[in-house]
Design a protein around this motif. Structure first.
Motif, mmCIF file in Angstrom:
data_model
loop_
_atom_site.group_PDB
_atom_site.id
_atom_site.type_symbol
_atom_site.label_atom_id
_atom_site.label_comp_id
_atom_site.label_asym_id
_atom_site.label_seq_id
_atom_site.Cartn_x
_atom_site.Cartn_y
_atom_site.Cartn_z
ATOM 1 N N PRO A 82 1.043 -1.097 0.093
ATOM 2 C CA PRO A 82 0.038 0.111 -0.045
ATOM 3 C C PRO A 82 0.953 1.137 0.185
ATOM 4 O O PRO A 82 2.075 1.175 0.239
ATOM 5 C CB PRO A 82 -0.873 -0.177 1.298
ATOM 6 C CG PRO A 82 -0.034 -1.058 2.404
ATOM 7 C CD PRO A 82 0.585 -2.089 1.317
ATOM 8 N N PRO A 83 0.250 2.396 -0.335
ATOM 9 C CA PRO A 83 0.903 3.580 -0.270
ATOM 10 C C PRO A 83 1.868 4.061 1.007
ATOM 11 O O PRO A 83 1.390 3.788 1.913
ATOM 12 C CB PRO A 83 -0.035 4.580 -0.487
ATOM 13 C CG PRO A 83 -1.226 4.027 -1.222
ATOM 14 C CD PRO A 83 -1.263 2.543 -0.400
ATOM 15 N N SER A 84 2.785 4.637 0.788
ATOM 16 C CA SER A 84 3.764 5.018 1.992
ATOM 17 C C SER A 84 3.140 5.477 3.166
ATOM 18 O O SER A 84 3.156 5.434 4.320
ATOM 19 C CB SER A 84 4.838 5.684 1.459
ATOM 20 O OG SER A 84 5.742 5.105 0.428
ATOM 21 N N TYR A 85 2.138 6.346 2.810
ATOM 22 C CA TYR A 85 1.315 7.206 3.909
ATOM 23 C C TYR A 85 0.081 6.822 4.032
ATOM 24 O O TYR A 85 -0.751 7.451 4.739
ATOM 25 C CB TYR A 85 1.445 8.693 3.672
ATOM 26 C CG TYR A 85 2.745 9.428 3.405
ATOM 27 C CD1 TYR A 85 3.494 9.847 4.784
ATOM 28 C CD2 TYR A 85 3.461 9.420 2.384
ATOM 29 C CE1 TYR A 85 4.878 10.418 4.563
ATOM 30 C CE2 TYR A 85 4.506 10.055 2.298
ATOM 31 C CZ TYR A 85 5.401 10.378 3.480
ATOM 32 O OH TYR A 85 6.709 10.798 3.324
ATOM 33 N N GLY A 86 -0.139 5.490 3.600
ATOM 34 C CA GLY A 86 -1.387 4.837 4.079
ATOM 35 C C GLY A 86 -2.819 5.589 3.626
ATOM 36 O O GLY A 86 -2.775 6.134 2.370
ATOM 37 N N ASP A 87 -3.626 5.529 4.553
ATOM 38 C CA ASP A 87 -4.988 5.958 4.073
ATOM 39 C C ASP A 87 -5.101 7.635 3.776
ATOM 40 O O ASP A 87 -5.911 8.256 2.877
ATOM 41 C CB ASP A 87 -6.006 5.643 4.988
ATOM 42 C CG ASP A 87 -6.524 4.183 5.643
ATOM 43 O OD1 ASP A 87 -6.112 3.682 4.334
ATOM 44 O OD2 ASP A 87 -6.755 3.829 6.214
ATOM 45 N N MET A 88 -4.213 8.376 4.218
ATOM 46 C CA MET A 88 -4.282 9.736 4.270
ATOM 47 C C MET A 88 -3.927 10.021 2.911
ATOM 48 O O MET A 88 -4.457 10.957 2.242
ATOM 49 C CB MET A 88 -3.208 10.374 5.198
ATOM 50 C CG MET A 88 -3.090 11.903 5.116
ATOM 51 S SD MET A 88 -1.822 12.823 6.275
ATOM 52 C CE MET A 88 -0.347 12.029 5.289
ATOM 53 N N GLN A 89 -2.897 9.231 2.407
ATOM 54 C CA GLN A 89 -2.427 9.652 0.808
ATOM 55 C C GLN A 89 -3.427 9.318 0.055
ATOM 56 O O GLN A 89 -3.726 9.914 -1.018
ATOM 57 C CB GLN A 89 -1.055 8.632 0.697
ATOM 58 C CG GLN A 89 -0.539 8.853 -0.739
ATOM 59 C CD GLN A 89 0.901 8.046 -1.010
ATOM 60 O OE1 GLN A 89 1.668 7.713 -0.138
ATOM 61 N NE2 GLN A 89 1.049 7.635 -2.153
ATOM 62 N N ALA A 90 -4.043 7.949 0.213
ATOM 63 C CA ALA A 90 -5.246 7.488 -0.877
ATOM 64 C C ALA A 90 -6.297 8.318 -0.653
ATOM 65 O O ALA A 90 -6.751 8.613 -1.650
ATOM 66 C CB ALA A 90 -5.597 6.042 -0.261
ATOM 67 N N ASN A 91 -6.761 9.027 0.472
ATOM 68 C CA ASN A 91 -7.972 9.842 0.693
ATOM 69 C C ASN A 91 -7.535 11.266 -0.184
ATOM 70 O O ASN A 91 -8.718 11.656 -0.821
ATOM 71 C CB ASN A 91 -8.217 10.124 2.141
ATOM 72 C CG ASN A 91 -8.746 8.797 2.606
ATOM 73 O OD1 ASN A 91 -9.301 7.932 2.052
ATOM 74 N ND2 ASN A 91 -8.716 8.431 3.979
ATOM 75 N N TYR A 92 -6.537 11.875 0.032
ATOM 76 C CA TYR A 92 -6.280 12.985 -0.713
ATOM 77 C C TYR A 92 -6.135 12.831 -2.061
ATOM 78 O O TYR A 92 -6.692 13.596 -2.774
ATOM 79 C CB TYR A 92 -4.905 13.547 -0.104
ATOM 80 C CG TYR A 92 -5.058 14.491 1.531
ATOM 81 C CD1 TYR A 92 -5.792 15.255 1.397
ATOM 82 C CD2 TYR A 92 -4.229 14.072 2.387
ATOM 83 C CE1 TYR A 92 -5.693 16.382 2.352
ATOM 84 C CE2 TYR A 92 -4.246 14.715 3.515
ATOM 85 C CZ TYR A 92 -5.058 15.693 3.515
ATOM 86 O OH TYR A 92 -5.131 16.593 4.755
ATOM 87 N N ALA A 93 -5.499 11.629 -2.525
ATOM 88 C CA ALA A 93 -5.538 11.582 -3.853
ATOM 89 C C ALA A 93 -7.045 11.200 -4.319
ATOM 90 O O ALA A 93 -7.431 11.598 -5.459
ATOM 91 C CB ALA A 93 -4.653 10.182 -4.354
ATOM 92 N N LEU A 94 -7.904 10.547 -3.778
ATOM 93 C CA LEU A 94 -9.210 10.502 -4.136
ATOM 94 C C LEU A 94 -10.041 11.597 -4.186
ATOM 95 O O LEU A 94 -10.797 11.706 -5.116
ATOM 96 C CB LEU A 94 -9.990 9.392 -3.106
ATOM 97 C CG LEU A 94 -11.403 9.242 -3.089
ATOM 98 C CD1 LEU A 94 -11.643 8.457 -4.391
ATOM 99 C CD2 LEU A 94 -11.997 8.508 -1.852
ATOM 100 N N ALA A 95 -9.790 12.674 -3.218
ATOM 101 C CA ALA A 95 -10.480 13.803 -3.307
ATOM 102 C C ALA A 95 -9.916 14.581 -4.720
ATOM 103 O O ALA A 95 -10.866 15.028 -5.325
ATOM 104 C CB ALA A 95 -10.174 14.860 -2.295
ATOM 105 N N ILE A 96 -8.687 14.565 -5.008
ATOM 106 C CA ILE A 96 -8.429 15.136 -6.325
ATOM 107 C C ILE A 96 -9.141 14.236 -7.601
ATOM 108 O O ILE A 96 -9.319 14.913 -8.656
ATOM 109 C CB ILE A 96 -7.049 15.278 -6.476
ATOM 110 C CG1 ILE A 96 -6.299 16.027 -5.025
ATOM 111 C CG2 ILE A 96 -6.478 15.880 -7.801
ATOM 112 C CD1 ILE A 96 -5.056 16.314 -4.960
#
Length: 306
Positions: free
Chosen positions: A183-197
């Motif tokens: 999974p991404p290095s910064y976990g859910d935080m990285q995935a959620n920010y990317a999801l918003a964009i």
């Protein structure tokens, strides 16, 4: 007038049309030629005044062309053609279902003990949802939003395009859904920010396609207007770029790359950026040539940069 149609390669006479009205269009000549060669339907014909010259447009009028009382036109076979709607359906349906095969881990993709298992990483499910929604959106736009002319694409080109889209879809799906996926290095935080964009870019891309469709609906197929921002905030990117649909498309795939932290996705995004930049440059130059009042601040695809 008389029209002589020659083979562009061999210079052999293929057809001779007598008593042709001067005001007929090239499109009508194609239909007359089609009567003599049933397999060569109009979309398959490429007609030129010179074998190495520019192709004639269907709405070109014969009497307005630099020809005498006997017009010599050269023919080239473009090969089997497919309408644009079918082109996009073929390009997008493949990635949609190919990705799901990897997500559900059907047998013979990974090891047998991993068949029909699911990943414990939430980003894998999130990525599948984003990828699926992206291509469903494209299919909906193809059917209900985009306005296609009678243009077609050669069959050999659609095969090449499908290979590109389908292969990349399988490649990135293989890694994202792999049992050993990290999974991404910064976990859910990285995935959620990317999801918003990603969601914002998908909404923006759809809004631009609707705005372009409305522009064509207002002016007809020969509309001579350039797109402008509307009340929809997503269209305000028209203040800065000529092709914001490409800007949003690149943004969506860039955010998907960050979400999954997957090299194949990043490469797909990079190659997509190159191709869309070429398309955007072409449209931008066409706008600036045709419209003297075209906004000077606009760039082709990336605001203030490219």
């Amino acid at each position: 007038m008389k029209v002589e149609v020659l083979d562009g390669r061999t210079r052999q006479q293929l057809c001779f049309l007598d008593k042709v009205e001067p005001h007929v269009t090239i499109g009508e000549i194609k239909r007359l030629f089609h009567k003599s060669y049933q397999q060569l339907y109009p979309a398959r014909q490429d007609l030129k005044l010179d074998p190495k010259g520019k192709s004639l447009k269907d709405d070109d009028v014969l009497q307005n062309l630099p020809v005498g009382t006997t017009a010599t036109i050269y023919f080239r076979d473009l090969g089997p053609q497919i309408g644009w709607t079918m082109v996009f359906l073929a390009e997008y349906i493949g990635p949609l279902f190919i990705y799901l095969l990897f997500y559900f881990r059907v047998p013979y993709i990974y090891s047998q003990q991993d068949a029909f298992t699911s990943s414990s990483n939430s980003v894998v499910t999130l990525a599948c949802a984003c990828h699926t929604c992206h291509y469903i959106k494209r299919l909906i736009e193809t059917i209900f939003v985009h306005r296609f002319s009678h243009g077609t694409m050669p069959l050999r080109t659609i095969v090449r395009n499908c290979v590109y889209y389908w292969t990349f879809s399988a490649w990135l799906a293989f890694y994202i859904n792999h049992p050993l996926y990290t999974p991404p290095s910064y976990g859910d935080m990285q995935a959620n920010y990317a999801l918003a964009i990603f969601v914002l870019c998908e909404a923006g891309n759809f809004s631009i396609h609707v705005a372009l469709n409305n522009l064509k609906a207002e002016g007809g197929p020969k509309c001579r207007k350039f797109p402008r921002p509307t009340k929809n905030p997503f269209t305000w990117l028209f203040f800065l770029v000529s092709c914001p649909n490409y800007t949003y498309e690149v943004g969506a795939w860039a955010s998907f790359s960050v979400m999954t932290q997957c090299l194949p996705v990043a490469l797909f995004t990079f190659f997509g950026l190159i191709q869309m930049t070429i398309w955007a440059n072409g449209k931008h130059k066409a706008y600036t040539r045709e419209f003297k009042d075209y906004p000077h601040l606009r760039m082709p695809i990336i605001p203030l940069l490219l």
